[in-house]
Scaffold this motif. Structure first.
Motif, short mmCIF file in Angstrom:
data_model
loop_
_atom_site.label_atom_id
_atom_site.label_comp_id
_atom_site.label_asym_id
_atom_site.label_seq_id
_atom_site.Cartn_x
_atom_site.Cartn_y
_atom_site.Cartn_z
N LEU A 184 17.27 20.65 14.57
CA LEU A 184 18.13 20.15 13.49
C LEU A 184 18.58 21.29 12.57
O LEU A 184 19.72 21.32 12.12
N ALA A 185 17.64 22.21 12.31
CA ALA A 185 17.97 23.35 11.44
C ALA A 185 19.10 24.16 12.06
O ALA A 185 20.08 24.53 11.38
N ALA A 186 19.00 24.42 13.36
CA ALA A 186 20.05 25.19 14.04
C ALA A 186 21.37 24.41 14.00
O ALA A 186 22.44 24.97 13.74
N GLN A 222 13.70 22.65 5.29
CA GLN A 222 14.63 21.79 4.52
C GLN A 222 14.80 20.42 5.17
O GLN A 222 15.71 19.67 4.80
N ILE A 223 13.93 20.10 6.13
CA ILE A 223 14.09 18.85 6.90
C ILE A 223 12.78 18.08 6.96
O ILE A 223 11.72 18.65 7.23
N LEU A 224 12.86 16.77 6.70
CA LEU A 224 11.71 15.88 6.87
C LEU A 224 12.17 14.71 7.74
O LEU A 224 13.16 14.03 7.43
N LYS A 272 25.85 18.93 3.08
CA LYS A 272 24.72 19.79 3.43
C LYS A 272 24.93 21.26 3.05
O LYS A 272 23.97 21.95 2.70
N GLY A 273 26.17 21.74 3.06
CA GLY A 273 26.45 23.14 2.75
C GLY A 273 26.13 23.50 1.30
O GLY A 273 25.96 24.68 0.98
N HIS A 274 26.05 22.48 0.41
CA HIS A 274 25.79 22.73 -1.02
C HIS A 274 24.32 22.54 -1.38
O HIS A 274 23.97 22.69 -2.55
N LEU A 275 23.52 22.18 -0.39
CA LEU A 275 22.16 21.73 -0.67
C LEU A 275 21.35 22.74 -1.49
O LEU A 275 20.66 22.36 -2.44
N LEU A 317 15.57 13.54 6.31
CA LEU A 317 16.08 13.96 5.01
C LEU A 317 16.36 15.45 5.06
O LEU A 317 15.59 16.21 5.67
N LEU A 318 17.42 15.88 4.38
CA LEU A 318 17.67 17.30 4.15
C LEU A 318 17.47 17.52 2.66
O LEU A 318 17.99 16.74 1.84
N GLY A 319 16.72 18.55 2.29
CA GLY A 319 16.49 18.76 0.86
C GLY A 319 15.70 20.01 0.58
O GLY A 319 15.40 20.83 1.48
N ASP A 320 15.32 20.14 -0.66
CA ASP A 320 14.57 21.29 -1.14
C ASP A 320 13.17 21.29 -0.50
O ASP A 320 12.48 20.26 -0.52
N PRO A 321 12.71 22.44 0.05
CA PRO A 321 11.41 22.46 0.76
C PRO A 321 10.26 21.93 -0.10
O PRO A 321 9.43 21.17 0.41
#
Ligand SMILES: Cc1ncc(COP(=O)(O)O)c(C=O)c1O
Length: 360
Positions: free
Chosen positions: A68-70, A78-80, A195-198, A224-228
């Motif tokens: 997902l990161a790639a 940044q992914i859960l 996602k580019g502004h995360l 979820l995409l977010g702050d680690p």
């Protein structure tokens, strides 16, 4: 023939049981699932992964998070991953423990259920029909410390203009407000993802789903995409092993299906236009612009209701989503999925029959 209105789209098991017919006899326009079905190669993948189910799943979902990161040009931290994006809605409500939440409505009803379950007080900001049910200005940041907002909007399918979304996020973030930005349907317009502004906004959680675009709602897979740091906090509140081995493998397989991704986006664009043209030729319907694989429609003739239309369509073995139970809509609204051509033709013929000859 009659059947109770299900609270969500896609409750086809219940409907088939109530009507005493086989599941395969229903044509489901009430859940917004990719009409191509799941990507090719899934049956073989299931055979390959089967021996692994003798182990517990990787509870960190590392392989899937790396893929997902790639795919999203982010980092695995940044992914859960969750058991469908619905699990993550409940997790966010529980783990963030906000003092007050705000839902931009109309909206997916599980936001409210999750907040109720976490005993969080909820307010609603109801968007207007004149704005095609999208936000015209940022919510008052003093109104809540957690906001739920869907982009593309649900059930209208509209996208917020990028500059309005950015202004909304910036205003909330500056005031220390968390935002759960639901992008469950953004795969159909990936370039519209936030996602580019995360990295700029550590209080934003972007919710994504595999179930709609990749046609696997029965498998349950979202993320979820977010702050680690924020995701670590959420992860500590998540049940272990909620994402099974098959779902993790399927997610990795889906991301690699570039041809399927392209075919889906082309098909949905073409069939959405086909449906909009067909619907415009029918009496008593108002449609709303959509960027995704579903359309919100309003019955405009006095006395016509979505509940009656839903019953009439069931006689044709077609399921539509009565949208009356969305906060901010009323008994005149319904929603349909965008499906493949032959199915869309069947829908339009059945709608014509109900609207012209039927009694709504
Ligand atoms: C706007 C929206 N968000 C999230 C979801 C949850 O999807 P899932 O739990 O299948 O990932 C849905 C399901 O209908 C939805 O409509």
């Amino acid at each position: 023939m009659s059947a109770q209105t299900p609270p969500h789209g896609g409750d086809v098991y219940h409907l088939a049981r109530t009507l005493g017919i086989a599941l395969s006899d229903l044509l489901d326009f009430s859940a917004n699932i990719n009409p191509l079905g799941f990507p090719p190669g899934i049956p073989r993948l299931i055979q390959e992964v089967l021996p692994e189910i003798v182990h517990y799943p990787d509870r960190r979902c590392l392989g899937l998070r790396q893929d997902l990161a790639a795919y999203h040009c982010l980092e695995p931290e940044q992914i859960l991953v969750g058991n469908g994006s619905t699990e993550l809605i409940y997790l966010a409500a529980r783990a963030l423990q906000p003092r007050q939440a705000l839902i931009v409505a109309p909206a997916f009803s599980e936001y409210e259920h999750a907040l109720n379950a976490a005993q969080v007080p909820v307010e609603f900001l109801v968007t207007r029909e004149a704005q095609n049910f999208t936000l015209d200005q940022p919510p008052d940041p003093r109104a809540a410390d957690l906001v739920f907002l869907a982009n593309p909007a649900s059930p209208s399918g509209m996208l917020l203009p990028p500059e309005r979304l950015l202004a909304t996020v910036a205003a909330l973030d500056a005031a220390g407000v968390y935002l759960l930005l639901d992008e469950a349907f953004v795969d159909f317009v990936e370039e519209a993802s936030f996602k580019g502004h995360l990295a700029q906004f550590p209080r934003v959680l972007i919710l994504r789903s595999f179930t709609k675009f990749f046609g696997i709602p029965g498998m349950r897979l979202g993320y979820l995409l977010g702050d680690p740091e924020l995701l670590v906090r959420l992860g500590e509140n998540q049940e272990p092993w909620s994402v099974n081995t098959m779902a993790q493998a399927m997610g990795r397989h889906c991301l690699a299906e570039a041809d399927y991704l392209a075919r889906t986006r082309a098909l949905i664009g073409q069939e959405r236009d086909y449906l909009l043209t067909g619907l415009a030729a029918l009496p008593g319907l108002k449609t709303f612009p959509s960027a995704v694989n579903y359309l919100l429609i309003k019955l405009t003739q006095p006395g016509w209701t979505a509940a009656k239309l839903q019953q009439a369509m069931l006689a044709h073995r077609i399921v539509i989503r009565d949208a009356a139970n969305f906060r901010g809509l009323d008994e005149r609204f319904f929603r349909i999925a965008v499906r493949a051509r032959a199915e869309n033709e069947r829908l339009l013929r059945a709608l014509q029959d109900c609207l012209i000859t039927g009694e709504l």
